[in-house]
Design a protein around this motif. Sequence first.
Motif, short mmCIF file in Angstrom:
data_model
loop_
_atom_site.label_atom_id
_atom_site.label_comp_id
_atom_site.label_asym_id
_atom_site.label_seq_id
_atom_site.Cartn_x
_atom_site.Cartn_y
_atom_site.Cartn_z
N ARG A 1 21.19 28.40 55.08
CA ARG A 1 21.88 28.70 53.83
C ARG A 1 21.60 27.61 52.81
O ARG A 1 21.33 26.47 53.16
CB ARG A 1 23.40 28.81 54.06
CG ARG A 1 23.80 29.81 55.12
CD ARG A 1 25.31 29.77 55.36
NE ARG A 1 25.71 30.62 56.46
CZ ARG A 1 26.07 31.89 56.34
NH1 ARG A 1 26.08 32.44 55.12
NH2 ARG A 1 26.41 32.61 57.38
N SER B 1 19.07 35.92 48.27
CA SER B 1 20.49 35.58 48.39
C SER B 1 20.69 34.11 48.74
O SER B 1 21.82 33.63 48.79
CB SER B 1 21.14 36.45 49.47
OG SER B 1 20.55 36.20 50.74
N ILE C 1 19.81 32.91 51.67
CA ILE C 1 19.98 32.86 53.12
C ILE C 1 18.73 33.44 53.78
O ILE C 1 18.27 34.52 53.40
CB ILE C 1 21.21 33.65 53.57
CG1 ILE C 1 22.46 33.11 52.89
CG2 ILE C 1 21.37 33.61 55.08
CD1 ILE C 1 23.71 33.91 53.19
N ILE D 1 20.42 22.14 52.29
CA ILE D 1 20.50 23.35 53.10
C ILE D 1 21.40 23.10 54.30
O ILE D 1 21.62 21.96 54.71
CB ILE D 1 19.11 23.82 53.58
CG1 ILE D 1 18.47 22.76 54.48
CG2 ILE D 1 18.21 24.14 52.39
CD1 ILE D 1 17.18 23.21 55.13
N ARG D 2 21.94 24.18 54.83
CA ARG D 2 22.75 24.14 56.05
C ARG D 2 22.09 25.02 57.10
O ARG D 2 21.69 26.15 56.81
CB ARG D 2 24.17 24.62 55.77
CG ARG D 2 24.99 23.65 54.93
CD ARG D 2 26.36 24.24 54.64
NE ARG D 2 26.24 25.44 53.83
CZ ARG D 2 27.15 26.41 53.79
NH1 ARG D 2 28.22 26.32 54.55
NH2 ARG D 2 26.98 27.45 53.02
#
Length: 290
Positions: free
Chosen positions: A126, A218, A220, A281-282
Motif C-alpha cells: 500500500r 488505487s 495498492i 509504502i507499507r
Amino acid sequence: HFLTLLALVVLFCGLLQIPALAVYGQQNHLELWQWTFWRDTYSDVDPGTSFEHTVLGKSRAIAPSLLTPGNFGPRQATNTFIPALYVVCVVVICVAALVGYQRMVMTDISVDIATTSPNDFAVMVRGLPHTATDEQDITQWFSENAVVGKTVDIVKVVIGWDVVEFRENLRQLRECRRQLEGLEKDDPQAVAIRKTMAEASAALSSAAPDRASKLRSSGIVVVIFRHQAEMRACLQRWNGPWAWLCYEDASEAPYLWTGNRLGRGGPLPRYPLGGEPVCRIRVERAPNPG
C-alpha cells in the motif's frame, strides 16, 4: 482446547467465591441489606413534638436468590480480603486469555508451515502513487528493493485499479453504444461518438500487462515472488517497530542474540514519484484469494 480452558477458568473463579461467601456469612452482612419502612403519627395536642413511631415492614435491597460476593452491600468492600479475591480472578482471566491466544497463534503458524497456500508467495503493498501503473517499473523496483542487498525474482505484479474511473469508462461505452443505435453510419454525430468510444476502449485495454495504463491506480498492488523464502525476507524487512514508527531498516544490536533485529538501521527505500523517492509504502502478507 478452548472449551477446556474456559471450563478451567470458570471452575477456578467459582472456587474463589467460596472464601468470599464464608466472609459474608461470618459478618452477617445479609441482615444489613434490609430497608425499614415506618410511619410517624403526630399528636393533635402538641404537633411536631409528640408522635408515635410505627414500623410498617422491612424489604431487602436485593432478592436473596441474586446474592453473590459481587454485591458488596451497604458497607461496601470494608473487608479487603474480598476485593483481593476479585483481583486474583481478573489476573487469572487475563492470563488464561493470553495463553489461549498464544496457543491459537502457534496452531496457526504450525498449520501454515505444513501447508502451501497462494499467499505463501505474495505480499500486498500500500502507499504507491496513483500514477504507478506500469507493471514493468513496479516489478523492477521491488526486485531491487524488497530484500536488503539482494535482487529477488518477481513473478508478477497485480495492480489494483481505481474502481470509480474503471466503471466510468464502462458506463461511457454503454452510453455511446446506446446512442449509436439510432444514428446513421455517416451521421457527423456518430463519428464523434465512435471517437469517444475509441478513447474509452483504449483506456480500458491499457490495463493489460506490460503496458503503462491510462487508468489511475488505487495505490495498492500485490507482488508475487518466485520463492517463499524471499517473500518472508521481504516481510521481515518492511515490518517491525523501526519500519512502522521511523520507516527505517532494523539491524542486529550488539551484545545480544544473533538475528535480534533490535538495532536501528538506515532508512527504507521510498517508491519514486516523478523520478524522486517520495512515497512511503507499507508491506503486509497478501490474503488468500476467495
